[in-house]
Design an enzyme around this catalytic site. Structure first.
Site, PDB file in Angstrom:
ATOM      1  N   TRP A 127      23.352 -38.783  35.025  1.00 31.28           N
ATOM      2  CA  TRP A 127      23.116 -40.176  34.638  1.00 31.28           C
ATOM      3  C   TRP A 127      21.621 -40.480  34.560  1.00 31.28           C
ATOM      4  O   TRP A 127      20.840 -40.103  35.441  1.00 31.28           O
ATOM      5  CB  TRP A 127      23.775 -41.118  35.648  1.00 31.28           C
ATOM      6  CG  TRP A 127      23.712 -42.565  35.245  1.00 31.28           C
ATOM      7  CD1 TRP A 127      24.622 -43.236  34.489  1.00 31.28           C
ATOM      8  CD2 TRP A 127      22.686 -43.505  35.585  1.00 31.28           C
ATOM      9  NE1 TRP A 127      24.223 -44.542  34.319  1.00 31.28           N
ATOM     10  CE2 TRP A 127      23.039 -44.734  34.979  1.00 31.28           C
ATOM     11  CE3 TRP A 127      21.497 -43.430  36.318  1.00 31.28           C
ATOM     12  CZ2 TRP A 127      22.254 -45.879  35.103  1.00 31.28           C
ATOM     13  CZ3 TRP A 127      20.705 -44.573  36.432  1.00 31.28           C
ATOM     14  CH2 TRP A 127      21.099 -45.771  35.839  1.00 31.28           C
ATOM     15  N   SER A 137      25.945 -33.551  38.254  1.00 26.24           N
ATOM     16  CA  SER A 137      26.261 -34.922  38.638  1.00 26.24           C
ATOM     17  C   SER A 137      27.266 -35.527  37.654  1.00 26.24           C
ATOM     18  O   SER A 137      28.370 -35.007  37.495  1.00 26.24           O
ATOM     19  CB  SER A 137      24.965 -35.733  38.717  1.00 26.24           C
ATOM     20  OG  SER A 137      25.155 -36.946  39.392  1.00 26.24           O
ATOM     21  N   MET A 138      26.915 -36.608  36.947  1.00 29.81           N
ATOM     22  CA  MET A 138      27.849 -37.195  35.990  1.00 29.81           C
ATOM     23  C   MET A 138      28.225 -36.193  34.897  1.00 29.81           C
ATOM     24  O   MET A 138      29.354 -36.206  34.400  1.00 29.81           O
ATOM     25  CB  MET A 138      27.237 -38.449  35.361  1.00 29.81           C
ATOM     26  CG  MET A 138      28.183 -39.220  34.443  1.00 29.81           C
ATOM     27  SD  MET A 138      27.391 -40.652  33.661  1.00 29.81           S
ATOM     28  CE  MET A 138      26.427 -39.818  32.370  1.00 29.81           C
ATOM     29  N   PHE A 168      16.947 -44.782  40.690  1.00 31.46           N
ATOM     30  CA  PHE A 168      17.982 -43.759  40.800  1.00 31.46           C
ATOM     31  C   PHE A 168      17.365 -42.378  41.003  1.00 31.46           C
ATOM     32  O   PHE A 168      17.897 -41.556  41.752  1.00 31.46           O
ATOM     33  CB  PHE A 168      18.866 -43.763  39.548  1.00 31.46           C
ATOM     34  CG  PHE A 168      20.169 -43.035  39.730  1.00 31.46           C
ATOM     35  CD1 PHE A 168      21.183 -43.591  40.477  1.00 31.46           C
ATOM     36  CD2 PHE A 168      20.387 -41.793  39.147  1.00 31.46           C
ATOM     37  CE1 PHE A 168      22.402 -42.935  40.654  1.00 31.46           C
ATOM     38  CE2 PHE A 168      21.589 -41.125  39.311  1.00 31.46           C
ATOM     39  CZ  PHE A 168      22.600 -41.699  40.066  1.00 31.46           C
ATOM     40  N   SER A 194      14.686 -41.789  42.619  1.00 31.67           N
ATOM     41  CA  SER A 194      14.279 -41.749  44.025  1.00 31.67           C
ATOM     42  C   SER A 194      15.464 -41.459  44.939  1.00 31.67           C
ATOM     43  O   SER A 194      15.355 -40.697  45.905  1.00 31.67           O
ATOM     44  CB  SER A 194      13.631 -43.085  44.420  1.00 31.67           C
ATOM     45  OG  SER A 194      12.472 -43.321  43.661  1.00 31.67           O
ATOM     46  N   VAL A 195      16.612 -42.061  44.624  1.00 34.13           N
ATOM     47  CA  VAL A 195      17.814 -41.832  45.425  1.00 34.13           C
ATOM     48  C   VAL A 195      18.259 -40.374  45.304  1.00 34.13           C
ATOM     49  O   VAL A 195      18.684 -39.764  46.285  1.00 34.13           O
ATOM     50  CB  VAL A 195      18.943 -42.786  44.993  1.00 34.13           C
ATOM     51  CG1 VAL A 195      20.253 -42.424  45.687  1.00 34.13           C
ATOM     52  CG2 VAL A 195      18.573 -44.228  45.298  1.00 34.13           C
ATOM     53  N   GLN A 196      18.143 -39.811  44.104  1.00 37.93           N
ATOM     54  CA  GLN A 196      18.548 -38.424  43.902  1.00 37.93           C
ATOM     55  C   GLN A 196      17.711 -37.462  44.729  1.00 37.93           C
ATOM     56  O   GLN A 196      18.200 -36.448  45.212  1.00 37.93           O
ATOM     57  CB  GLN A 196      18.438 -38.046  42.416  1.00 37.93           C
ATOM     58  CG  GLN A 196      19.452 -38.728  41.549  1.00 37.93           C
ATOM     59  CD  GLN A 196      19.367 -38.274  40.106  1.00 37.93           C
ATOM     60  OE1 GLN A 196      20.204 -37.539  39.637  1.00 37.93           O
ATOM     61  NE2 GLN A 196      18.344 -38.711  39.410  1.00 37.93           N
ATOM     62  N   ASP A 216      22.083 -33.622  50.043  1.00 40.00           N
ATOM     63  CA  ASP A 216      22.464 -34.576  49.003  1.00 40.00           C
ATOM     64  C   ASP A 216      23.101 -35.830  49.613  1.00 40.00           C
ATOM     65  O   ASP A 216      24.090 -35.742  50.338  1.00 40.00           O
ATOM     66  CB  ASP A 216      23.452 -33.909  48.042  1.00 40.00           C
ATOM     67  CG  ASP A 216      23.647 -34.678  46.743  1.00 40.00           C
ATOM     68  OD1 ASP A 216      23.307 -35.869  46.694  1.00 40.00           O
ATOM     69  OD2 ASP A 216      24.162 -34.077  45.788  1.00 40.00           O
ATOM     70  N   HIS A 250      20.017 -33.664  45.675  1.00 42.57           N
ATOM     71  CA  HIS A 250      20.911 -33.807  44.528  1.00 42.57           C
ATOM     72  C   HIS A 250      20.530 -32.934  43.330  1.00 42.57           C
ATOM     73  O   HIS A 250      21.313 -32.824  42.388  1.00 42.57           O
ATOM     74  CB  HIS A 250      20.929 -35.279  44.104  1.00 42.57           C
ATOM     75  CG  HIS A 250      22.061 -35.640  43.195  1.00 42.57           C
ATOM     76  ND1 HIS A 250      23.396 -35.485  43.542  1.00 42.57           N
ATOM     77  CD2 HIS A 250      22.068 -36.154  41.935  1.00 42.57           C
ATOM     78  CE1 HIS A 250      24.169 -35.884  42.540  1.00 42.57           C
ATOM     79  NE2 HIS A 250      23.387 -36.296  41.548  1.00 42.57           N
TER      80      HIS A 250
END
Length: 269
Positions: free
Chosen positions: A27, A92-93, A153, A155-157, A217, A247
């Site tokens: 994503w 991922s997606m 996003f 940063s979250v990954q 992750d 991730h």
């Protein structure tokens, strides 16, 4: 603004005669995310990278908001260029899309490889995944600031990776090498992550499968590896956890990741 609905699929080494490997991104990103590892794969595979509908150089059409329609479009473009089963790998997606293709078109897939992916991304009382509030926040923010949402996003990954800052910087650079994603594609993707659930169908997967995870992750916890194993045939299922990765193991541990993909090609099944 993209003027076509065509999907962008690119072959990186046309003279190679080995097994075809198709890589699908996650994503918010695009096929450029694979650029750092493509050179290490081209001596083992004919490597293809693809922009999912509405991302990178791929166009968007309204019916793509439906997960099955978008996945079918991806499958049809791959089939138009590759006339024999390929190794289909999705991050991922992209792993969710790859799983759907393997379920619907098993004769087109030699081996399914999922990378930091899950048949169901949403966290529940019985399943590890993304907190529903996190996805709701991303969807709410998307309408007001698309670029900030993507950056958050990223940063979250990278959260949990020992190289988080370097990874975020690398992903930002690769992301900027292609056009900005369609807002509709980003919205649809978040909806897929929240709603698509292929868990009950995993037992119907009729192709060998390799599942790759990052131990650090926070989006797709590696603990789901064992949960998924219970629904798959042990003969056709392989899994590996990269101990230092979050991730994006192909960025954090590229050498080990490439070796895992090469091993998938060499596997008997």
């Amino acid at each position: 603004m993209k003027s076509t609905t065509e999907l962008s699929l690119n072959l990186h080494n046309s003279r190679q005669s080995g097994r075809d490997l198709v890589l699908l991104h996650g994503w918010g990103l695009n096929q450029a995310i694979w650029d750092p590892i493509v050179p290490s794969l081209t001596s083992h595979y004919r490597v293809w990278t693809m922009d999912l509908p509405g991302f990178g150089d791929s166009g968007w059409e309204a019916p793509d908001a439906d997960f099955s329609h978008a996945s079918a479009r991806v499958a049809n473009v791959i089939a138009a260029h590759i006339d024999h089963p390929c190794v289909l790998a999705g991050w991922s997606m992209g792993g969710l899309v790859a799983t759907e293709i393997a379920l619907r078109h098993p004769r087109r897939v030699h081996r399914l490889v999922t990378i930091a992916s899950s048949p169901h991304f949403l966290k529940t009382s019985e399943w590890s995944g993304i907190d529903p509030d996190v996805l709701r926040d991303f969807r709410a923010q998307l309408g007001s600031d698309l670029n900030k949402t993507i950056d958050r996003f990223l940063s979250v990954q990278a959260l949990g990776s020992p190289q988080a800052r370097a990874e975020i910087k690398a992903m930002r650079t690769l992301l900027k090498s292609k056009p900005v994603p369609h807002a509709e594609a980003l919205e649809a993707g978040l909806q897929w992550l929240a709603q698509v659930d292929l868990r009950s169908q995993l037992c119907a997967i009729d192709v060998p499968m390799t599942r790759l995870y990052g131990r650090r992750d926070s989006l797709v916890p590696a603990t789901i590896a064992d949960a998924i194993s219970t629904t798959l045939s042990a003969q056709n299922d392989q899994s590996q956890v990269f101990l230092n990765s979050a991730h994006a193991p192909f960025i954090t541990e590229p050498e080990a990741f490439v070796e895992a993909l090469i091993s998938a090609n060499d596997a008997r099944n």
